[in-house]
Write an enzyme that holds these catalytic residues in place. Structure first.
Site, PDB file in Angstrom:
ATOM      1  N   GLY A 217      85.098 -30.742  39.721  1.00 19.95           N
ATOM      2  CA  GLY A 217      84.740 -31.839  38.823  1.00 19.95           C
ATOM      3  C   GLY A 217      84.126 -31.314  37.530  1.00 19.95           C
ATOM      4  N   SER A 218      83.135 -32.044  37.030  1.00 22.82           N
ATOM      5  CA  SER A 218      82.625 -31.775  35.687  1.00 22.82           C
ATOM      6  C   SER A 218      81.902 -30.442  35.552  1.00 22.82           C
ATOM      7  CB  SER A 218      81.702 -32.897  35.243  1.00 22.82           C
ATOM      8  OG  SER A 218      82.436 -34.112  35.206  1.00 22.82           O
ATOM      9  N   VAL A 219      81.430 -29.828  36.665  1.00 19.44           N
ATOM     10  CA  VAL A 219      80.787 -28.526  36.495  1.00 19.44           C
ATOM     11  C   VAL A 219      81.800 -27.507  35.975  1.00 19.44           C
ATOM     12  CG1 VAL A 219      78.869 -28.788  38.116  1.00 19.44           C
ATOM     13  CG2 VAL A 219      81.088 -28.032  38.958  1.00 19.44           C
TER      14      VAL A 219
END
Lengths: 484, 460
Positions: A217-219
């Site tokens: 995801g966004s990491v």
């Protein structure tokens, strides 16, 4: 009748001679082969009878052999029980299973070639042969803090020393008590093992390095940002378009932000702001601009695709090789088929923290003989230079703004500058998202880098992002190290 | 039997006593060894048990002095040593399986040993001359065949792990084949002494081999069919091989015709191969023998594989008594006692045991050579050869020389019937050896020949 009796005695002699030959073949000629057979329980039992070395955290054993009254002579004991279960693995009738018990079996059991001279001297001095001790890099306080913070959550947490790659904490939940499967009651151990193996939540799996990999995801946006900054076409202040919804090419599907609305006024944001608010549309655009190759190359520099052993085998994280533009857009925000272990994401944070240099992660500090001499000692190794020092500095400032002004404010530690990135990874229609957080601190002189994942958003439910569930856990873990 | 050998009349009873004490000393040493290895202490009952065992052995020795003073001086010490080592191993296996003294096999074996020695002594005392046995040739034959087929009867016959060579009466299980061995040896000896002339008449000559006449083939065919019946119905190759081998060997000794051996081997080969083609259980045994470690074989039985691994772990010098894991193999105390010894006293120790059996058999055959009557010769040769063949079948079975069978190792393996039968067998051999070694009675009173001072020439 005497002649046939004499000949009969020759027959008898032949029969007995054949027995001498057959026993010689078994007990001498082919003895080594028979002893090496994997289904030979005697060989296993003879390793039982040898005093196995300890696994240590600092000076404290987390796995040790204590004398037992029964036929096996020694009982493997795990004083901390579930806390270090995935680090130690366990030693049972099934042999050494998982963790350091399995990965360092040769040293622990004393069968390693490096212990040869010791064994020979044991033979002559009459000292009872003993396995070597394995000293881990773990920090007991960090491990305890991580385990406590992860209480009730399914997921994993890893902490690294970004300067060396030493693993400070490794927690996978749910966990199990290795003592339950290390007993000498064959039947009880077998039942417990089968139960654990079939249990929901799969407690035997070390989620930090194996199992089913997670979409980051966004990491993963940190990787995308690193790739973009490394091209030289971007810097932390570059203004990017950040609409509420990005219209993807070649498909009717759109890519929206995780929140309603655009990422900034006039649908425009700086690169730093885009990371701080985790702007999907901006990063998808950046990803499509720099191209799949640049993204893959950057991921590989952080360690994606590497088969790493710590000494346990770490499942390689992946970025798909072939991607069209919409897939690339999804991959740029850590979706599509991008998969990563928590350890891999901790390495991303650590790489940024360590001026762009990723250190090879390791769990074993040293191998210490029973006479306390050091047999082997870990050497710090650079895995790769993921980004330049300048890019690392920019990324650090961008990640600091995530914690100070953006989605990761719950990771703030009073008096310490923390750099981090939240993630809320979709993994299937209608299912709760995974909550991620990666971080390091202090930002200017990093001592610890952390990755945390709480599966299905942890206890807080579907709408919770990495900022709400995972960031506080990371904070606890970092504090445990920085307070020392 | 044209030549009669004679010996200097040496009784050897004192040698026997010294060897006997040495044998018991070795057994006690082994017992101490087990105690030190398992509990770190000398077993408290050492002197009582050792003294008791020595007492039993010396009692038998005194019976020999009294009733068979010329008997072979090696047999008793060898058997005492083997029996004692067997007791120690059984005790050691009891410890490994956490069986207490009373529920263990060692104590039972000790009581059976004492009983077996007592019965052997009685046999020795009652049987003043082995030639008496010849009177009971056909009775012995009937008993022998009856015992052989006894396990086939319903209710009492029990099938243990495929082989139907046991009978069960109440709590007692018994391997009648062990006693049948002796009865049949007596029968074959008596029968062949009568018929040897007819059976050795030369018939046609084929390929340089003088074959017997077709009409004389009857007895061997009967024995062959009987042994095949044992193989097929009792499912035990070992017993089958033992009885047929015994018959063929005695037939050969009686007739001095190699052709009987050729015929016997051919017949047995044909029978065994046919049985292999027809019967599944024979095929399984052969698979286990030839391809012990294949998945198919292991799924049928991993007993042989475990025994082999046990022997391998013993290596050249063994783990030491009490320090190995022979209890990991099923039937470590009976069929697989040889791997138990191989594991703990090593290849060297196993060689010693095999050589002890070899010596025992050799003393038996020596007895046969020295015996003056045909019946005694045949009987001694037969009993000795049956012992040799049984050792070969058992040790060969666990070391993959031949397919595994359900026979037990004489004197070592746990089992009352085996002990009774084999001690009795040794008692008969001792009786014959006493006869063989005893000098011919001096003529009573001065004979005219002696008076005439003529030199008596010994013919050898």
């Amino acid at each position: 009748m005497n002649a046939p009796v004499r000949r009969l005695s020759l027959v008898v002699a032949t029969l007995f001679a054949s027995l001498l030959v057959s026993t010689t073949l078994i007990q001498y000629v082919f003895a080594a082969d028979l002893n090496a057979r994997p289904d030979n329980r005697r060989t296993l039992l003879s390793t039982y009878a040898r005093e196995r070395g300890d696994i240590l955290v600092g000076q404290t054993p987390i796995a040790e052999s204590t004398p037992s009254e029964d036929q096996f002579k020694f009982q493997r004991v795990y004083p901390q029980g579930p806390l270090y279960a995935h680090v130690t693995g366990f030693y049972s009738f099934y042999g050494a299973v998982g963790g350091l018990e399995q990965a360092e079996d040769a040293f622990l059991s004393g069968s390693s070639d490096k212990l040869f001279y010791r064994r020979v001297s044991d033979l002559f001095t009459g000292r009872r042969p003993q396995g070597a001790n394995v000293e881990t890099t773990l920090d007991a306080r960090v491990q305890e803090a991580a385990s406590e913070a992860m209480e009730g959550i399914t997921g994993g947490a890893v902490a690294l020393d970004p300067r060396t790659g030493a693993i400070l904490a490794m927690v996978s939940h749910p966990t199990f008590d290795p003592n339950d499967v290390a007993g000498h009651d064959l039947e009880a151990v077998g039942t417990t093992y089968d139960e654990l193996n079939a249990a929901e939540g799969r407690p035997l799996v070390n989620r930090t390095i194996g199992g089913d990999l997670y979409p980051p995801g966004s990491v993963f946006k940190v990787v995308t940002a690193a790739a973009a900054l490394s091209t030289g076409d971007y810097d932390e202040d570059t203004v990017l378009p950040g609409p509420a919804v990005l219209d993807l090419p070649q498909t009717s599907a759109d890519l929206p932000n995780a929140f309603d609305g655009p990422c900034g006024p006039n649908s425009e944001v700086t690169f730093t702001e885009a990371l701080a608010v985790s702007c999907n549309t901006a990063f998808a655009r950046v990803g499509m601009d720099i191209g799949a190759e640049a993204l893959q190359a950057q991921a590989a520099k952080f360690g994606f695709g590497d088969a790493i052993t710590i000494p346990m085998r770490v499942t390689p994280s992946t970025v798909p090789a072939e991607m069209n533009l919409p897939q690339l857009a999804q991959a740029s925000i850590g979706q599509y088929d991008v998969r990563a272990t928590p350890l891999q994401m901790a390495m991303v944070a650590a790489g940024v923290a360590n001026d762009g240099v990723v250190m090879r992660p390791y769990l074993v500090q040293s191998i210490i003989g029973s006479d306390l001499s050091v047999i082997e000692s870990a050497d710090e190794q650079e895995l790769s230079e993921a980004v330049t020092q300048d890019v690392a500095a920019q990324l650090t400032r961008m990640m600091v703004s995530v914690v100070e002004d953006g989605s990761g404010q719950r990771a703030q530690i009073p008096g310490v500058e923390v750099a981090g990135k939240t993630g809320t990874a979709q993994h299937g229609e209608g299912r709760k998202a995974h909550a991620w957080f990666i971080s390091f601190a202090p930002a200017d002189d990093p001592e610890i880098a952390v990755a945390v994942i709480a599966e299905d958003g942890g206890v807080a439910g579907s709408e919770a992002g990495g900022g709400r569930v995972a960031a506080p856990i990371a904070k606890e873990i970092m504090e445990a190290r920085l307070d020392q | 039997m044209s030549v009669i050998s004679s010996y200097t009349p040496r009784r050897g009873r004192n040698v026997e006593l010294v060897l006997l004490i040495a044998a018991v000393a070795i057994v006690m040493l082994a017992y101490v060894n087990v105690g030190l290895a398992t509990s770190g202490t000398v077993p408290p009952a050492l002197l009582a048990l050792g003294g008791g065992y020595l007492g039993v052995a010396v009692a038998f020795h005194l019976v020999l002095r009294w009733r068979a003073s010329y008997a072979d001086p090696l047999m008793l010490p060898i058997v005492t040593l083997l029996n004692g080592l067997g007791l120690v191993m059984l005790h050691r296996l009891d410890l490994a399986s956490d069986r207490s003294i009373t529920e263990g096999v060692a104590l039972r074996q000790l009581m059976w040993s004492a009983l077996a020695v007592a019965i052997a002594a009685v046999v020795l005392v009652m049987l003043r001359d082995h030639r008496i046995l010849r009177r009971y040739t056909y009775l012995a034959g009937a008993i022998g065949f009856f015992l052989l087929v006894l396990p086939l009867f319903p209710v009492i016959g029990t099938s243990i792990y495929g082989s139907r060579i046991w009978i069960q009466i109440g709590p007692f299980s018994f391997q009648p084949g062990e006693l049948a061995k002796i009865a049949l040896a007596i029968f074959f000896a008596g029968y062949l002494v009568q018929t040897r002339d007819a059976l050795s008449v030369a018939g046609r000559k084929v390929l340089g081999l003088t074959l017997p006449r077709a009409r004389d083939l009857g007895p061997i065919l009967v024995a062959w069919l009987a042994s095949l019946a044992v193989l097929v119905f009792e499912r035990d190759l070992g017993s089958s091989l033992l009885f047929f081998g015994l018959f063929v060997a005695m037939l050969y000794v009686a007739t001095e015709r190699v052709s009987w051996i050729a015929i016997g081997l051919t017949l047995f080969g044909i029978g065994a191969y046919t049985a292999y083609l027809i019967f599944g259980h024979v095929q399984t045994r052969v698979l286990l023998w030839l391809d012990t470690f294949s998945p198919e074989a292991l799924s049928a039985s991993d007993q042989l594989a475990k025994g082999l691994m046990g022997m391998a772990s013993g290596g050249m010098f063994g783990t030491g008594l009490g320090r190995g894991r022979p209890d990991l193999t099923y039937f470590a105390e009976s069929d697989f006692i040889i791997p138990s010894f191989g594991e703990e006293i090593g290849l060297i120790g196993l060689f010693a045991i095999v050589v002890l059996y070899g010596l025992l058999v050799e003393r038996g055959l020596r007895t046969s050579l020295g015996t003056r009557d045909g019946f005694g010769k045949l009987l001694a040769a037969g009993l000795s050869f049956s012992l040799a063949l049984q050792c070969f079948v058992v040790v060969g079975g666990v070391t993959r020389v031949i397919p595994l069978t359900g026979l037990t190792m004489p004197f070592l393996s746990s089992g009352g019937s085996s002990l009774l039968a084999n001690w009795t067998l040794v008692a008969i051999l001792l009786r014959i050896s006493d006869h063989a070694r005893r000098p011919l009675p001096e003529p009573s009173g001065p004979s005219p020949v002696a008076e005439a001072r003529t030199q008596v020439v010994k013919v050898r």
